[in-house]
Design a protein around this motif. Sequence first.
Motif, PDB file in Angstrom:
ATOM      1  N   TYR A 141     -10.876 -54.018  -2.709  1.00  0.00           N
ATOM      2  CA  TYR A 141     -10.216 -54.257  -1.419  1.00  0.00           C
ATOM      3  C   TYR A 141     -10.333 -53.059  -0.477  1.00  0.00           C
ATOM      4  O   TYR A 141     -10.291 -53.236   0.748  1.00  0.00           O
ATOM      5  N   LYS A 142     -10.499 -51.874  -1.001  1.00  0.00           N
ATOM      6  CA  LYS A 142     -10.673 -50.691  -0.142  1.00  0.00           C
ATOM      7  C   LYS A 142     -12.088 -50.610   0.421  1.00  0.00           C
ATOM      8  O   LYS A 142     -12.323 -49.951   1.435  1.00  0.00           O
ATOM      9  N   ASN A 143     -13.033 -51.304  -0.224  1.00  0.00           N
ATOM     10  CA  ASN A 143     -14.440 -51.120   0.143  1.00  0.00           C
ATOM     11  C   ASN A 143     -15.137 -52.356   0.696  1.00  0.00           C
ATOM     12  O   ASN A 143     -16.255 -52.258   1.205  1.00  0.00           O
ATOM     13  N   TYR A 144     -14.513 -53.543   0.613  1.00  0.00           N
ATOM     14  CA  TYR A 144     -15.243 -54.769   0.924  1.00  0.00           C
ATOM     15  C   TYR A 144     -15.702 -54.859   2.373  1.00  0.00           C
ATOM     16  O   TYR A 144     -16.713 -55.501   2.681  1.00  0.00           O
ATOM     17  N   ARG A 145     -14.991 -54.193   3.311  1.00  0.00           N
ATOM     18  CA  ARG A 145     -15.338 -54.341   4.731  1.00  0.00           C
ATOM     19  C   ARG A 145     -16.574 -53.549   5.126  1.00  0.00           C
ATOM     20  O   ARG A 145     -17.292 -53.936   6.040  1.00  0.00           O
ATOM     21  N   GLN A 146     -16.811 -52.429   4.440  1.00  0.00           N
ATOM     22  CA  GLN A 146     -17.974 -51.617   4.815  1.00  0.00           C
ATOM     23  C   GLN A 146     -19.116 -51.710   3.807  1.00  0.00           C
ATOM     24  O   GLN A 146     -20.220 -51.233   4.069  1.00  0.00           O
ATOM     25  N   ALA A 147     -18.893 -52.349   2.659  1.00  0.00           N
ATOM     26  CA  ALA A 147     -19.918 -52.411   1.615  1.00  0.00           C
ATOM     27  C   ALA A 147     -20.627 -53.756   1.621  1.00  0.00           C
ATOM     28  O   ALA A 147     -20.161 -54.725   2.222  1.00  0.00           O
ATOM     29  N   ASP A 148     -21.770 -53.827   0.937  1.00  0.00           N
ATOM     30  CA  ASP A 148     -22.422 -55.091   0.623  1.00  0.00           C
ATOM     31  C   ASP A 148     -21.593 -55.715  -0.499  1.00  0.00           C
ATOM     32  O   ASP A 148     -21.564 -55.192  -1.621  1.00  0.00           O
ATOM     33  N   ALA A 149     -20.925 -56.804  -0.206  1.00  0.00           N
ATOM     34  CA  ALA A 149     -19.959 -57.364  -1.157  1.00  0.00           C
ATOM     35  C   ALA A 149     -20.620 -57.805  -2.459  1.00  0.00           C
ATOM     36  O   ALA A 149     -20.016 -57.685  -3.538  1.00  0.00           O
ATOM     37  N   TYR A 150     -21.839 -58.314  -2.375  1.00  0.00           N
ATOM     38  CA  TYR A 150     -22.530 -58.720  -3.605  1.00  0.00           C
ATOM     39  C   TYR A 150     -22.782 -57.502  -4.492  1.00  0.00           C
ATOM     40  O   TYR A 150     -22.489 -57.516  -5.700  1.00  0.00           O
ATOM     41  N   LYS A 151     -23.303 -56.432  -3.892  1.00  0.00           N
ATOM     42  CA  LYS A 151     -23.554 -55.205  -4.657  1.00  0.00           C
ATOM     43  C   LYS A 151     -22.253 -54.613  -5.184  1.00  0.00           C
ATOM     44  O   LYS A 151     -22.218 -54.057  -6.284  1.00  0.00           O
ATOM     45  N   LEU A 152     -21.187 -54.738  -4.405  1.00  0.00           N
ATOM     46  CA  LEU A 152     -19.875 -54.242  -4.833  1.00  0.00           C
ATOM     47  C   LEU A 152     -19.426 -54.981  -6.094  1.00  0.00           C
ATOM     48  O   LEU A 152     -18.923 -54.365  -7.046  1.00  0.00           O
ATOM     49  N   CYS A 153     -19.615 -56.292  -6.120  1.00  0.00           N
ATOM     50  CA  CYS A 153     -19.228 -57.080  -7.296  1.00  0.00           C
ATOM     51  C   CYS A 153     -20.078 -56.709  -8.507  1.00  0.00           C
ATOM     52  O   CYS A 153     -19.547 -56.544  -9.624  1.00  0.00           O
ATOM     53  N   VAL A 154     -21.390 -56.575  -8.300  1.00  0.00           N
ATOM     54  CA  VAL A 154     -22.283 -56.211  -9.414  1.00  0.00           C
ATOM     55  C   VAL A 154     -21.913 -54.831  -9.942  1.00  0.00           C
ATOM     56  O   VAL A 154     -21.866 -54.607 -11.165  1.00  0.00           O
ATOM     57  N   GLU A 155     -21.630 -53.909  -9.040  1.00  0.00           N
ATOM     58  CA  GLU A 155     -21.212 -52.563  -9.435  1.00  0.00           C
ATOM     59  C   GLU A 155     -19.929 -52.619 -10.274  1.00  0.00           C
ATOM     60  O   GLU A 155     -19.803 -51.930 -11.295  1.00  0.00           O
ATOM     61  N   GLU A 156     -18.976 -53.476  -9.880  1.00  0.00           N
ATOM     62  CA  GLU A 156     -17.720 -53.570 -10.623  1.00  0.00           C
ATOM     63  C   GLU A 156     -17.935 -54.249 -11.983  1.00  0.00           C
ATOM     64  O   GLU A 156     -17.285 -53.885 -12.971  1.00  0.00           O
ATOM     65  N   ILE A 157     -18.855 -55.223 -12.058  1.00  0.00           N
ATOM     66  CA  ILE A 157     -19.158 -55.830 -13.346  1.00  0.00           C
ATOM     67  C   ILE A 157     -19.746 -54.775 -14.280  1.00  0.00           C
ATOM     68  O   ILE A 157     -19.390 -54.701 -15.464  1.00  0.00           O
ATOM     69  N   GLU A 158     -20.617 -53.929 -13.762  1.00  0.00           N
ATOM     70  CA  GLU A 158     -21.233 -52.898 -14.602  1.00  0.00           C
ATOM     71  C   GLU A 158     -20.201 -51.838 -15.010  1.00  0.00           C
ATOM     72  O   GLU A 158     -20.208 -51.365 -16.152  1.00  0.00           O
ATOM     73  N   GLN A 159     -19.290 -51.486 -14.090  1.00  0.00           N
ATOM     74  CA  GLN A 159     -18.198 -50.575 -14.459  1.00  0.00           C
ATOM     75  C   GLN A 159     -17.356 -51.177 -15.580  1.00  0.00           C
ATOM     76  O   GLN A 159     -16.981 -50.487 -16.534  1.00  0.00           O
TER      77      GLN A 159
END
Length: 359
Positions: free
Chosen positions: A337-355
């Motif tokens: 929620y802190k990053n979704y507005r400035q990030a690529d949301a798809y990449k953000l989700c993939v990054e969180e899955i990998e984390q």
Amino acid sequence: MIDSYNHFFSGKRVLVTGHTGFKGSWLSIWLHELGAEVVGIGLPPATERDNFVLSGIGGKIKADIRADIRDAARMKQIFAEYRPEIVFHLAAQPLVRLSYEIPAETYEVNVMGTVNIMEAIRCTPSVRVAVMITTDKCYDNNEQPEGYVETDPFGGYDPYSSSKGACEIAIQSWRRSFFNPADYGVKHHVSIASVRAGNVIGGGDWAKDRIIPDCIRALESGTPIPIRSPKSVRPWEHVLEPLGGYMLLARHMWESPTEYCEGWNFGPEEESVSTVWQVAQELVSCYGSGELRDCSEPNALHEAKLLMLNINKAKQRLGWKPRLGFSQCIRLVAHWYKNYRQADAYKLCVEEIEQFLRA
């Protein structure tokens, strides 16, 4: 993408109902990254900020279909056209408080929608595995301090919870009547299971009357966070926890069709069972701003004060266990929620899955 399923989903035809929703969008992203041919059936997303919209997953999967699971003929048509091998059924009316406003529609979607999906499966020879998602609220909750086990009776006070209890009974009936393990390989080739998760939280959820979306809306508008039921105790878990469990179960069902076709709980460890107030406090801490306001009402609609799941069965028989502790879970939620507005949301989700998978 880290693949903890040994390439099992690569090239598999996987149908996800409710793929435009919160959990469904995350599952679709994960399956797509693992190389599955994903077909999604869902209603239009509720808002332009939904994870489904921001991630653009609808444009990446094999088919992004708008259809209502109450339309039995359309379900059979879609199944016949795309010939799925694995089905994840998530589509539902998922909100307790809304179910008081639209009780009949809640039953139509949750119960008859589930029946329609099972009937479509019956008519589709390609389907081998079906994972039917219900909820922890399917149990007849007497607010006992012990976690519910998979064999506890179904029930439900409110229309939502009782509709999900009814779903479980329907799934059990179809398993016994049409997908009986004793008849596998003779009368049918389907392994069907039901899965129950706790209070699932994560990025991209904007549903009304859910604690995390309520918190984020208040934080983004600079207003105090209204806490409706501060003392209610729930089993909180990141959305990726149960999804990982569903996928692991699907693999086991494919490999041993008659051994895993039953009910399964995917909840958090006991240390993640906490009050609504504690969850909001932790989110404010991770987000870096915000204040809470107790808005409890003595005459509010009934919602359970205590609900916990026993997850020993999934641990012992599937080798599944939660990866994130309570604080790790909330940190990952706040990160989206802190990053979704400035990030690529798809990449953000993939990054969180990998984390999540590295945790």
